[in-house]
Design an enzyme around this catalytic site. Structure first.
Site, PDB file in Angstrom:
ATOM      1  N   ASN A   1       0.849  -1.190   0.000  1.00 64.63           N
ATOM      2  CA  ASN A   1       0.000   0.000   0.000  1.00 64.63           C
ATOM      3  C   ASN A   1       0.893   1.252   0.000  1.00 64.63           C
ATOM      4  O   ASN A   1       1.735   1.410   0.895  1.00 64.63           O
ATOM      5  CB  ASN A   1      -0.885  -0.044   1.256  1.00 64.63           C
ATOM      6  CG  ASN A   1      -1.799   1.156   1.362  1.00 64.63           C
ATOM      7  OD1 ASN A   1      -1.364   2.287   1.182  1.00 64.63           O
ATOM      8  ND2 ASN A   1      -3.047   0.936   1.691  1.00 64.63           N
TER       9      ASN A   1
ATOM     10  N   ASP B   1      -0.175   4.489   0.019  1.00 64.74           N
ATOM     11  CA  ASP B   1      -0.882   5.709   0.452  1.00 64.74           C
ATOM     12  C   ASP B   1       0.040   6.710   1.136  1.00 64.74           C
ATOM     13  O   ASP B   1      -0.054   7.923   0.932  1.00 64.74           O
ATOM     14  CB  ASP B   1      -1.980   5.362   1.463  1.00 64.74           C
ATOM     15  CG  ASP B   1      -3.152   4.622   0.853  1.00 64.74           C
ATOM     16  OD1 ASP B   1      -3.213   4.508  -0.384  1.00 64.74           O
ATOM     17  OD2 ASP B   1      -4.009   4.156   1.629  1.00 64.74           O
TER      18      ASP B   1
ATOM     19  N   ARG C   1       3.898  18.702   1.764  1.00 65.84           N
ATOM     20  CA  ARG C   1       4.505  19.914   1.215  1.00 65.84           C
ATOM     21  C   ARG C   1       3.829  20.348  -0.080  1.00 65.84           C
ATOM     22  O   ARG C   1       4.378  21.155  -0.810  1.00 65.84           O
ATOM     23  CB  ARG C   1       5.996  19.677   0.959  1.00 65.84           C
ATOM     24  CG  ARG C   1       6.861  19.821   2.186  1.00 65.84           C
ATOM     25  CD  ARG C   1       6.886  21.278   2.642  1.00 65.84           C
ATOM     26  NE  ARG C   1       7.642  21.457   3.858  1.00 65.84           N
ATOM     27  CZ  ARG C   1       8.901  21.880   3.891  1.00 65.84           C
ATOM     28  NH1 ARG C   1       9.535  22.132   2.794  1.00 65.84           N
ATOM     29  NH2 ARG C   1       9.500  22.042   5.031  1.00 65.84           N
TER      30      ARG C   1
ATOM     31  N   HIS D   1      -5.776   3.535  -1.387  1.00 62.54           N
ATOM     32  CA  HIS D   1      -7.100   3.853  -0.859  1.00 62.54           C
ATOM     33  C   HIS D   1      -7.435   5.271  -1.300  1.00 62.54           C
ATOM     34  O   HIS D   1      -6.818   6.224  -0.821  1.00 62.54           O
ATOM     35  CB  HIS D   1      -7.060   3.743   0.677  1.00 62.54           C
ATOM     36  CG  HIS D   1      -8.349   4.035   1.357  1.00 62.54           C
ATOM     37  ND1 HIS D   1      -8.503   3.925   2.727  1.00 62.54           N
ATOM     38  CD2 HIS D   1      -9.569   4.413   0.886  1.00 62.54           C
ATOM     39  CE1 HIS D   1      -9.742   4.230   3.057  1.00 62.54           C
ATOM     40  NE2 HIS D   1     -10.402   4.552   1.954  1.00 62.54           N
TER      41      HIS D   1
ATOM     42  N   ARG E   1      -9.491   7.983  -0.736  1.00 62.29           N
ATOM     43  CA  ARG E   1     -10.454   8.396   0.294  1.00 62.29           C
ATOM     44  C   ARG E   1     -11.346   9.506  -0.239  1.00 62.29           C
ATOM     45  O   ARG E   1     -10.959  10.263  -1.126  1.00 62.29           O
ATOM     46  CB  ARG E   1      -9.709   8.886   1.538  1.00 62.29           C
ATOM     47  CG  ARG E   1      -8.908   7.796   2.244  1.00 62.29           C
ATOM     48  CD  ARG E   1      -8.338   8.323   3.551  1.00 62.29           C
ATOM     49  NE  ARG E   1      -9.379   8.495   4.541  1.00 62.29           N
ATOM     50  CZ  ARG E   1      -9.592   7.661   5.558  1.00 62.29           C
ATOM     51  NH1 ARG E   1      -8.822   6.617   5.751  1.00 62.29           N
ATOM     52  NH2 ARG E   1     -10.570   7.884   6.411  1.00 62.29           N
TER      53      ARG E   1
ATOM     54  N   ARG F   1      -7.140  12.700   1.183  1.00 57.68           N
ATOM     55  CA  ARG F   1      -6.043  13.184   2.048  1.00 57.68           C
ATOM     56  C   ARG F   1      -4.671  12.668   1.623  1.00 57.68           C
ATOM     57  O   ARG F   1      -3.667  13.258   1.974  1.00 57.68           O
ATOM     58  CB  ARG F   1      -6.316  12.863   3.517  1.00 57.68           C
ATOM     59  CG  ARG F   1      -6.204  11.404   3.842  1.00 57.68           C
ATOM     60  CD  ARG F   1      -6.269  11.174   5.331  1.00 57.68           C
ATOM     61  NE  ARG F   1      -7.605  11.391   5.863  1.00 57.68           N
ATOM     62  CZ  ARG F   1      -8.056  10.774   6.946  1.00 57.68           C
ATOM     63  NH1 ARG F   1      -7.281   9.944   7.601  1.00 57.68           N
ATOM     64  NH2 ARG F   1      -9.273  10.991   7.381  1.00 57.68           N
TER      65      ARG F   1
ATOM     66  N   GLU G   1      -8.788   0.395  -2.941  1.00 65.45           N
ATOM     67  CA  GLU G   1      -9.620   0.386  -1.727  1.00 65.45           C
ATOM     68  C   GLU G   1     -10.512   1.597  -1.736  1.00 65.45           C
ATOM     69  O   GLU G   1     -10.040   2.706  -2.059  1.00 65.45           O
ATOM     70  CB  GLU G   1      -8.705   0.562  -0.513  1.00 65.45           C
ATOM     71  CG  GLU G   1      -8.419  -0.653   0.268  1.00 65.45           C
ATOM     72  CD  GLU G   1      -7.554  -0.287   1.464  1.00 65.45           C
ATOM     73  OE1 GLU G   1      -7.823   0.716   2.154  1.00 65.45           O
ATOM     74  OE2 GLU G   1      -6.581  -1.000   1.677  1.00 65.45           O
TER      75      GLU G   1
ATOM     76  N   THR H   1      -6.725   6.462  10.473  1.00 62.32           N
ATOM     77  CA  THR H   1      -6.634   5.404   9.467  1.00 62.32           C
ATOM     78  C   THR H   1      -7.912   4.572   9.600  1.00 62.32           C
ATOM     79  O   THR H   1      -8.721   4.831  10.492  1.00 62.32           O
ATOM     80  CB  THR H   1      -5.360   4.546   9.695  1.00 62.32           C
ATOM     81  OG1 THR H   1      -5.308   3.528   8.699  1.00 62.32           O
ATOM     82  CG2 THR H   1      -5.337   3.901  11.061  1.00 62.32           C
TER      83      THR H   1
ATOM     84  N   GLU I   1     -11.166  -9.262   3.377  1.00 63.47           N
ATOM     85  CA  GLU I   1      -9.864  -8.917   3.936  1.00 63.47           C
ATOM     86  C   GLU I   1     -10.059  -8.862   5.439  1.00 63.47           C
ATOM     87  O   GLU I   1     -10.854  -8.053   5.943  1.00 63.47           O
ATOM     88  CB  GLU I   1      -9.339  -7.580   3.411  1.00 63.47           C
ATOM     89  CG  GLU I   1      -7.960  -7.285   4.034  1.00 63.47           C
ATOM     90  CD  GLU I   1      -7.318  -5.996   3.545  1.00 63.47           C
ATOM     91  OE1 GLU I   1      -7.545  -5.596   2.377  1.00 63.47           O
ATOM     92  OE2 GLU I   1      -6.584  -5.391   4.351  1.00 63.47           O
TER      93      GLU I   1
ATOM     94  N   HIS J   1      -3.628  -4.661   7.891  1.00 62.95           N
ATOM     95  CA  HIS J   1      -3.724  -3.558   8.842  1.00 62.95           C
ATOM     96  C   HIS J   1      -2.800  -3.806  10.019  1.00 62.95           C
ATOM     97  O   HIS J   1      -2.963  -4.773  10.748  1.00 62.95           O
ATOM     98  CB  HIS J   1      -5.150  -3.307   9.345  1.00 62.95           C
ATOM     99  CG  HIS J   1      -5.374  -1.835   9.582  1.00 62.95           C
ATOM    100  ND1 HIS J   1      -4.803  -1.164  10.630  1.00 62.95           N
ATOM    101  CD2 HIS J   1      -6.032  -0.918   8.851  1.00 62.95           C
ATOM    102  CE1 HIS J   1      -5.139   0.104  10.543  1.00 62.95           C
ATOM    103  NE2 HIS J   1      -5.877   0.294   9.474  1.00 62.95           N
ATOM    104  N   GLY J   2      -1.814  -2.939  10.127  1.00 62.12           N
ATOM    105  CA  GLY J   2      -0.894  -3.005  11.267  1.00 62.12           C
ATOM    106  C   GLY J   2       0.152  -4.103  11.160  1.00 62.12           C
ATOM    107  O   GLY J   2       0.923  -4.324  12.099  1.00 62.12           O
TER     108      GLY J   2
ATOM    109  N   GLY K   1       1.220  -1.496   4.350  1.00 63.45           N
ATOM    110  CA  GLY K   1       1.555  -0.145   3.912  1.00 63.45           C
ATOM    111  C   GLY K   1       2.499   0.583   4.833  1.00 63.45           C
ATOM    112  O   GLY K   1       3.691   0.739   4.551  1.00 63.45           O
ATOM    113  N   PHE K   2       1.963   1.017   5.965  1.00 62.51           N
ATOM    114  CA  PHE K   2       2.692   1.960   6.807  1.00 62.51           C
ATOM    115  C   PHE K   2       4.088   1.473   7.188  1.00 62.51           C
ATOM    116  O   PHE K   2       5.064   2.223   7.086  1.00 62.51           O
ATOM    117  CB  PHE K   2       1.872   2.286   8.069  1.00 62.51           C
ATOM    118  CG  PHE K   2       2.514   3.323   8.909  1.00 62.51           C
ATOM    119  CD1 PHE K   2       2.428   4.664   8.572  1.00 62.51           C
ATOM    120  CD2 PHE K   2       3.280   2.978  10.021  1.00 62.51           C
ATOM    121  CE1 PHE K   2       3.058   5.643   9.329  1.00 62.51           C
ATOM    122  CE2 PHE K   2       3.914   3.947  10.784  1.00 62.51           C
ATOM    123  CZ  PHE K   2       3.794   5.279  10.437  1.00 62.51           C
TER     124      PHE K   2
HETATM  125  N1  PXP Z   1      -5.919  -3.020   4.572  1.00 63.01           N
HETATM  126  C1  PXP Z   1      -6.819  -2.028   4.682  1.00 63.01           C
HETATM  127  C2  PXP Z   1      -8.241  -2.325   4.355  1.00 63.01           C
HETATM  128  C3  PXP Z   1      -6.441  -0.735   5.085  1.00 63.01           C
HETATM  129  O1  PXP Z   1      -7.354   0.242   5.170  1.00 63.01           O
HETATM  130  C4  PXP Z   1      -5.087  -0.492   5.347  1.00 63.01           C
HETATM  131  C5  PXP Z   1      -4.643   0.873   5.764  1.00 63.01           C
HETATM  132  O2  PXP Z   1      -4.796   1.775   4.746  1.00 63.01           O
HETATM  133  C6  PXP Z   1      -4.173  -1.556   5.198  1.00 63.01           C
HETATM  134  C7  PXP Z   1      -4.620  -2.811   4.828  1.00 63.01           C
HETATM  135  C8  PXP Z   1      -2.709  -1.377   5.427  1.00 63.01           C
HETATM  136  O3  PXP Z   1      -2.502  -1.125   6.776  1.00 63.01           O
HETATM  137  P1  PXP Z   1      -1.068  -0.621   7.252  1.00 63.01           P
HETATM  138  O4  PXP Z   1      -0.820   0.688   6.592  1.00 63.01           O
HETATM  139  O5  PXP Z   1      -1.205  -0.537   8.731  1.00 63.01           O
HETATM  140  O6  PXP Z   1      -0.094  -1.670   6.804  1.00 63.01           O
END
Ligand code: PXP
Length: 250
Positions: free
Chosen positions: A16, A18, A27, A52, A54, A58, A79, A109, A161, A201-202, A225-226
């Site tokens: 991801n 994003d 910036r 994603h 949104r 953002r 997404e 998030t 998911e 996620h996470g 992602g993060f």
């Molecule tokens: N899956 C979904 C549905 C999400 O909304 C996100 C966060 O945008 C992720 C996966 C990825 O999560 P993370 O950025 O914590 O890895």
């Protein structure tokens, strides 16, 4: 003696991007570009890319999503919420995968899975529109709860998911075991209902292997992602993705 190597499912790793856009937008600049990050992620071994779009734009913009739809060579996962405008854009882009998520403007998030039971009508209509537009696969992002998984199957999802946020945030062995039991139960429910199982996620460099080792039935795809973007700021995008690819491959 059985000399055949055991077959083990290696999940697809979708990256991801994003938060590359988050940094760019801080910036109002042109760089770093999530399109370049996606290219580098695939070159480093990722199986695909997630964005994603949104409602408040953002991070990812419509320009990013359109360019990525035309340039991602692996699996492109778009997404979005069930908002009419973003569903329209998703139909137009016809990605390989559309993952429907809940969205609240004030959240930092995505904070939880869809309530598929109370939103079934809206979700079914979005899934129908996406399928009609040629979107290959529609997934619903859900908490690991049997009733949500069953409702997703009834509302026309091809995949779920599973939200791994509680697992990622669990502190202590018992709490983590408890979240893994719920994920396992939800994955088994999905498999029995004929749904493919993705997760995300996470997930990070510390917990992803533990999650995948415990996942039974195995998940087919993880969306991360993060953690990767944060690591990329230290070691570069390709190395950050390569490190995660190695972890996922085991
Ligand atoms: N899956 C979904 C549905 C999400 O909304 C996100 C966060 O945008 C992720 C996966 C990825 O999560 P993370 O950025 O914590 O890895």
């Amino acid at each position: 003696m059985d000399l055949q190597p055991a077959t083990r499912l290696v999940p697809n790793l979708l990256i991801n991007v994003d938060h590359v856009a988050t940094l760019r937008n801080a910036r109002r600049a042109a760089a770093p570009d999530p399109v370049e990050a996606a290219f580098r992620a695939e070159a480093a071994g990722a199986d695909g890319v997630v964005v994603h779009l949104r409602e408040d734009r953002r991070h990812i913009t419509e320009r990013d999503a359109r360019l990525l739809a035309g340039t991602v060579r692996g699996k492109f996962d778009f997404e979005c919420s069930t908002d009419d405008e973003v569903i329209g854009i998703c139909c137009d882009l016809a990605p390989d995968l559309a993952t429907l998520v809940p969205e609240r403007r004030e959240e930092v998030t995505t904070e939880g899975g869809l309530d598929v039971r109370s939103g079934a009508e809206r979700l079914r209509s979005a899934a129908d529109q996406l399928h009609d537009a040629g979107v290959g696969e529609v997934a619903f992002f859900v908490d690991p709860a049997r009733e949500q998984v069953e409702a997703a199957a009834e509302a026309g999802a091809d995949a779920i998911e599973l939200h791994t946020g509680d697992f990622a945030n669990a502190s202590g062995r018992d709490a983590e075991r408890n979240t893994l039991d719920r994920l396992t139960d939800a994955a088994a429910t999905a498999e029995a209902a004929g749904l493919r199982v993705h997760a995300g996620h996470g997930l990070d460099y510390r917990n992803t292997r533990r999650f995948l080792d415990a996942a039974a039935p195995p998940v087919e795809e993880v969306s991360i992602g993060f953690a990767v973007v944060a690591r990329a700021a230290m070691v570069g995008f390709e190395d950050a993705v390569r490190e995660m690819t190695r972890l996922v491959e085991g």
